[in-house]
Design a protein around this motif. Structure first.
Motif, PDB file in Angstrom:
ATOM      1  N   GLN A  34       0.828  -1.197   0.000  1.00 20.70           N
ATOM      2  CA  GLN A  34       0.000   0.000   0.000  1.00 20.70           C
ATOM      3  C   GLN A  34       0.868   1.255   0.000  1.00 20.70           C
ATOM      4  OE1 GLN A  34      -1.942   1.187   3.554  1.00 20.70           O
ATOM      5  NE2 GLN A  34      -0.892  -0.307   4.836  1.00 20.70           N
ATOM      6  N   ILE A  80      -4.352   1.779   2.506  1.00 19.02           N
ATOM      7  CA  ILE A  80      -5.410   1.360   3.416  1.00 19.02           C
ATOM      8  C   ILE A  80      -5.532   2.376   4.545  1.00 19.02           C
ATOM      9  CG2 ILE A  80      -6.317  -0.512   4.826  1.00 19.02           C
ATOM     10  CD1 ILE A  80      -5.877  -1.227   1.893  1.00 19.02           C
ATOM     11  N   VAL A  85     -11.584   1.391   5.305  1.00 15.41           N
ATOM     12  CA  VAL A  85     -12.084   0.194   5.985  1.00 15.41           C
ATOM     13  C   VAL A  85     -13.500   0.423   6.494  1.00 15.41           C
ATOM     14  CG1 VAL A  85     -11.752  -1.366   7.935  1.00 15.41           C
ATOM     15  CG2 VAL A  85      -9.776  -0.589   6.617  1.00 15.41           C
ATOM     16  N   ARG A 165     -11.610  -4.494  -3.890  1.00 17.10           N
ATOM     17  CA  ARG A 165     -11.303  -3.805  -2.636  1.00 17.10           C
ATOM     18  C   ARG A 165     -11.492  -4.753  -1.457  1.00 17.10           C
ATOM     19  NH1 ARG A 165     -14.122   0.197  -5.580  1.00 17.10           N
ATOM     20  NH2 ARG A 165     -12.989   2.176  -5.845  1.00 17.10           N
ATOM     21  N   LEU A 169      -8.590  -5.614   1.259  1.00 20.21           N
ATOM     22  CA  LEU A 169      -8.738  -5.409   2.698  1.00 20.21           C
ATOM     23  C   LEU A 169      -8.618  -6.724   3.456  1.00 20.21           C
ATOM     24  CD1 LEU A 169     -11.557  -2.712   3.019  1.00 20.21           C
ATOM     25  CD2 LEU A 169      -9.082  -2.422   2.933  1.00 20.21           C
ATOM     26  N   TYR A 172      -4.937  -7.545   3.929  1.00 21.87           N
ATOM     27  CA  TYR A 172      -4.275  -6.789   4.989  1.00 21.87           C
ATOM     28  C   TYR A 172      -4.847  -7.106   6.362  1.00 21.87           C
ATOM     29  CZ  TYR A 172      -1.268  -3.939   2.067  1.00 21.87           C
ATOM     30  OH  TYR A 172      -0.275  -3.526   1.214  1.00 21.87           O
ATOM     31  N   ALA A 173      -6.113  -7.475   6.418  1.00 22.13           N
ATOM     32  CA  ALA A 173      -6.731  -7.792   7.704  1.00 22.13           C
ATOM     33  C   ALA A 173      -6.118  -9.026   8.327  1.00 22.13           C
ATOM     34  CB  ALA A 173      -8.236  -7.990   7.543  1.00 22.13           C
ATOM     35  N   PHE A 220     -10.735  -6.844  11.455  1.00 22.31           N
ATOM     36  CA  PHE A 220     -10.078  -5.602  11.093  1.00 22.31           C
ATOM     37  C   PHE A 220      -9.524  -4.835  12.292  1.00 22.31           C
ATOM     38  CE2 PHE A 220     -12.949  -6.390   7.490  1.00 22.31           C
ATOM     39  CZ  PHE A 220     -12.027  -6.338   6.475  1.00 22.31           C
TER      40      PHE A 220
END
Length: 228
Positions: A34, A80, A85, A165, A169, A172-173, A220
């Motif tokens: 990112q 991000i 989010v 998307r 996410l 990365y979560a 998250f």
């Protein structure tokens, strides 16, 4: 940097599709992180293509929400942020439980075990390959099927707008935590069981909403803290 394995399978595609696929997977797997700047000429040289397909790929990935293009400033992998989010979670909580109400009868008429089968297929595949990218795709596949079975084109168009998307996410979560197949199964089991046991559209919709809220509040949490 872009890994060799990622673009090896894309060689037979058109140049622009090839570049798009390589960059998309590199972003989702975080080989391109990112906020990283993407330079057209560097990517063209790396992938042995001209500038034109790279530019087409940038435009497509920008539409998918994976790249931010700033005129005269350059192109960057989407960063991000807590706002992103939060916005994504809000959209999904509004969209998917509502789609589930429409999808329930279609699922029951076609195959009430549909979601359970996706979970089982994902479990078997992950145990063989240990491929997190594929597992993330199966996660999205499960949720996308709820939209598909709603038989609502507008909802489908809305989902397509956030599809990649969601993958980004989710990738990365999972950072900083072990992502076991048992977690994937258990995290979606209530949704699949509400359908398989034919508990009714309201129960099915509630299971989807509860899952969305749970993901926002647990999956998250680490991500929010890491980008504060």
């Amino acid at each position: 940097m872009i890994g060799d394995k990622i673009y090896a399978d894309a060689m037979k595609k058109s140049a622009s599709d090839y570049v798009t696929e390589v960059l998309r997977k590199s972003i989702i797997t975080r080989e391109l992180v990112q906020g990283e700047r993407l330079v057209e000429i560097d990517i063209a040289k790396k992938l042995n293509v001209s500038i034109t397909p790279v530019r087409h790929a940038f435009m497509q990935l920008s539409k998918e929400g994976l790249i931010d293009i700033y005129p005269y400033k350059g192109s960057y992998v989407t960063k991000i942020t807590p706002k992103l989010v939060s916005d994504m979670s809000a959209c999904r909580i509004m969209l998917e439980p509502e789609a589930a109400l429409y999808a329930y009868d279609h699922f029951v008429e076609s195959d009430p075990d549909y979601l359970m089968n996706i979970i089982e297929e994902a479990r078997k595949s992950y145990q063989k390959t240990d491929d997190l990218y594929e597992l993330l795709q199966n996660d999205v596949r499960l949720h996308r099927s709820i939209i598909e079975f709603s038989d609502n084109k507008v909802m489908m168009d809305m989902w397509e707008a956030i599809n990649f998307r969601v993958l980004l996410l989710q990738s990365y979560a999972k950072e900083g935590k072990e992502f076991r197949i048992s977690y994937f199964v258990n995290n979606h089991l209530e949704i699949a069981e509400a359908l398989a046991l034919k508990k009714g559209k309201e129960a099915f919709s509630k299971a989807v909403k509860d899952h969305m809220i749970h993901s926002r509040e647990t999956d998250f949490t680490v991500l929010f803290k890491s980008i504060e």
